[in-house]
Design an enzyme around this catalytic site. Structure first.
Site, PDB file in Angstrom:
ATOM      1  CD  GLU A  64      59.935  33.792  82.717  1.00  0.00           C
ATOM      2  OE1 GLU A  64      60.979  33.271  83.196  1.00  0.00           O
ATOM      3  OE2 GLU A  64      58.862  33.834  83.339  1.00  0.00           O
ATOM      4  CE  LYS A  89      56.671  30.981  84.567  1.00  0.00           C
ATOM      5  NZ  LYS A  89      57.687  31.950  85.038  1.00  0.00           N
ATOM      6  CB  CYS A 111      60.977  30.192  83.804  1.00  0.00           C
ATOM      7  SG  CYS A 111      62.372  30.474  84.941  1.00  0.00           S
TER       8      CYS A 111
HETATM    9  C1  ACM Z   1      60.719  31.975  86.856  1.00  0.00           C
HETATM   10  O1  ACM Z   1      59.755  31.247  86.633  1.00  0.00           O
HETATM   11  N1  ACM Z   1      60.956  33.057  86.157  1.00  0.00           N
HETATM   12  C2  ACM Z   1      61.667  31.623  87.925  1.00  0.00           C
END
Ligand code: ACM
Length: 267
Positions: free
Chosen positions: A41, A112, A147
């Site tokens: 990420e 995301k 993530c």
């Molecule tokens: C995250 O979502 N970077 C913990």
């Protein structure tokens, strides 16, 4: 067709996109045998942004110079690259993952869905939803989550119901429960899962985040095919057979998708 998947683990340096691009390019040399390469990420910028203004200073569009450069690499190397980056789209800022196919102009973005902690102050919530990309040359279907999306079983399930063979998960994990959960996401959906986590730590305004490393590739059985150490800069490669994920039966009478009873679920 057997495919090789790589996860790339390193410590991006905060607010230093040129150096991060150079690191990524050198790690791609290690990943050369792989068909599909998953990076962490926010791999091009580092993670711990404190404000939208900070993100805006480093964000770039999907056709920005860093992604153009990496897409040329993907085409030249014949690899499908998936990496996290800070995306500017008009006046929106997203914590995104680019899917760079080894074909000119074949580029997709996942934004995301579930923002974590101070990301909520810095980014807009993703608007792409979860989707699956089919690459016919290798007959593989790839879904992406980033993530913290792992905390929501609906994310991996949505990708699997859309036919994903492989879930690519660029990550900057800072907590620990994922070690228990991530292989279960693979098993409960009968998909491969490639988790590319970062290492190192970032301190901003007196607060330090330490990233957990331990990038891994999980089989559709939940078995760990390979796993990195907590601090290694490394590239791990595992073989996958995408078609093995498509029959969701595990014995002649039981099938984890055909046996679902969605009319009894509250989502
Ligand atoms: C995250 O979502 N970077 C913990």
């Amino acid at each position: 067709m057997l495919l090789r998947v790589a996860v790339v683990q390193f410590a991006p340096r905060f607010a230093d996109p040129q150096r991060n691009l150079a690191t990524i390019l050198s790690l791609l040399d290690w990943a050369q045998p792989a068909h599909i390469v998953v990076l962490p990420e926010l791999a091009t910028t580092g993670y711990f942004f404190q404000s939208r203004d900070e993100v805006a200073a480093y964000a770039e569009p999907l056709d920005g110079p860093t992604l153009e450069r990496l897409h040329r690499e993907a085409c030249w190397r014949g690899q499908l690259l998936i990496l996290g980056f800070a995306e500017r789209h008009g006046d929106r800022l997203y914590n995104s993952a680019a899917l760079l196919l080894p074909e000119p102009n074949e580029r997709r973005v996942y934004r995301k869905t579930h923002l974590f902690y101070k990301e909520k102050l810095c980014f807009d919530p993703g608007d792409t939803g979860f989707f699956v990309v089919h690459y016919p040359r290798w007959d593989v279907r790839i879904g992406t989550m980033i993530c913290y999306d792992w905390r929501f079983p609906e994310a991996a399930r949505t990708l699997a119901l859309q036919g994903a063979d492989l879930i690519a998960c660029p990550a900057n994990l800072v907590t620990d429960a994922w070690r228990m959960v991530m292989p279960v996401r693979a098993l409960e959906n009968k998909v491969y899962l490639a988790l590319a986590n970062r290492t190192g730590s970032e301190e901003r305004n007196g607060e330090q985040l330490t990233f957990r490393g331990e990038s891994a590739i999980y089989s559709y059985t939940g078995a760990t095919l390979c796993r990195a150490g907590a601090d290694d800069t490394t590239v791990l490669i595992a073989e996958i057979e995408p078609t093995h994920t498509r029959n969701k039966a595990f014995d002649p009478l039981d099938d984890i998708f055909a046996d679902r009873r969605p009319e009894h679920y509250r989502l």
